[in-house]
Scaffold this active site. Structure first.
Site, short mmCIF file in Angstrom:
data_model
loop_
_atom_site.label_atom_id
_atom_site.label_comp_id
_atom_site.label_asym_id
_atom_site.label_seq_id
_atom_site.Cartn_x
_atom_site.Cartn_y
_atom_site.Cartn_z
N SER A 132 -29.16 30.57 36.06
CA SER A 132 -28.05 31.27 35.43
C SER A 132 -27.08 30.26 34.85
CB SER A 132 -27.32 32.15 36.44
OG SER A 132 -26.09 32.63 35.91
N TYR A 146 -23.26 33.08 44.62
CA TYR A 146 -24.27 33.20 43.55
C TYR A 146 -24.36 31.90 42.75
CZ TYR A 146 -26.67 35.18 39.44
OH TYR A 146 -27.55 35.44 38.42
#
Ligand code: NDP
Length: 237
Positions: A132, A146
């Site tokens: 990501s 995350y």
């Protein structure tokens, strides 16, 4: 189009969203595709029927099951680890087990799956993990866990590229920005805030992420390794 005729691909986490787009793209381009899923049985079966691929239920939070699954595939030319979860919210009130499960799925599984696949992978194989842009930039509160998992993948790629490079096996991370899926819908509560961080203020489609993944898996990308490939509309710019 990338010609994957004769290639065998394994996609870990392929039943929905970006993973399903990767399954569709690889199957359309001629690969023999097997993909895993955990909860979305009906979606997985429908995708397998649609694409002629093989769906296998295997929970990516289970390290030993993942290793056994990869080993049982025999030699695979292309491994894509897409399975991921996002636990977002107040760090001070997060359930610790949920954070650790996210680390299991987002970090431990890519590492062990990549290493296991390399045992039998032919020279010139491809290992791609979906990371990501949050591995590079975390511009809002609540995403530390995350972001931690996606930053960890950068070390994975750099290190395993060194381990497997002599065999011509490449190891790369695709780093999407906001992409319209169940995890992050383009009409969700946070979507306008996400678009506010982007130079091109629109969500990517899963097909756009699959296109970059196919390029990295294809014959033109044989010298690209140990690298992060951000596809984010300028979210990280
Ligand atoms: P979705 O939630 O839409 O889909 C997640 C996929 O991963 C599903 O196929 C799901 O299968 C699978 N999966 C999740 N947990 C497990 C598990 N324990 N075992 C096996 N499979 C599992 O997510 P996205 O498509 O949006 O995300 C895909 C990847 O892209 C993730 O790694 C995510 O972090 C990353 N990403 C997404 C962005 C976005 O904006 N959407 C942005 C940046 C990165 P099932 O339903 O069968 O459990």
């Amino acid at each position: 189009m990338t010609d994957f005729t004769g290639k065998k691909a394994l996609v870990i986490g392929g039943s929905r969203g970006i993973g399903a787009a990767i399954v569709r793209r690889f199957a359309k381009d001629g690969a023999a595709v097997t993909f895993t899923y955990a909860g979305s049985h009906d979606a997985a079966q429908a995708l397998a029927t649609e694409t002629g691929s093989t769906a296998v239920r295997s929970d990516a939070s289970d390290r030993d099951a993942t290793i056994a699954l990869v080993a049982g595939q025999g030699p695979i030319d292309i491994l894509v680890v897409n399975a991921g979860v996002a636990v977002i919210g107040d760090a001070l009130t997060h359930d610790a087990d949920a954070i650790d499960r996210m680390i299991d799925i987002n970090v431990r599984t890519p590492y062990h799956a990549a290493v296991e696949s390399a045992r039998q992978m032919p020279d010139g194989g491809r290992i791609i993990v979906i990371g990501s842009v949050n591995g590079d930039r975390m511009p809002f509160a609540g995403g530390a866990g995350y972001a931690l998992t996606k930053s960890a993948l950068q070390g994975l790629a750099r290190g395993l590229a060194r381990d497997f490079g002599p065999r011509g096996i490449t190891v790369n991370i695709v780093q999407p920005g906001p992409t319209d899926t169940d995890m992050n819908p383009a009409d969700g509560d946070f979507a306008d805030a996400m678009r506010g961080f982007m130079a091109i203020p629109r969500y990517a489609t899963s097909d756009e992420i699959a296109g970059l993944t196919a390029y990295l898996a294809g014959p033109e990308a044989g010298i690209i390794t140990g690298a992060m490939h951000t596809i984010d509309g300028g979210f990280g710019a």
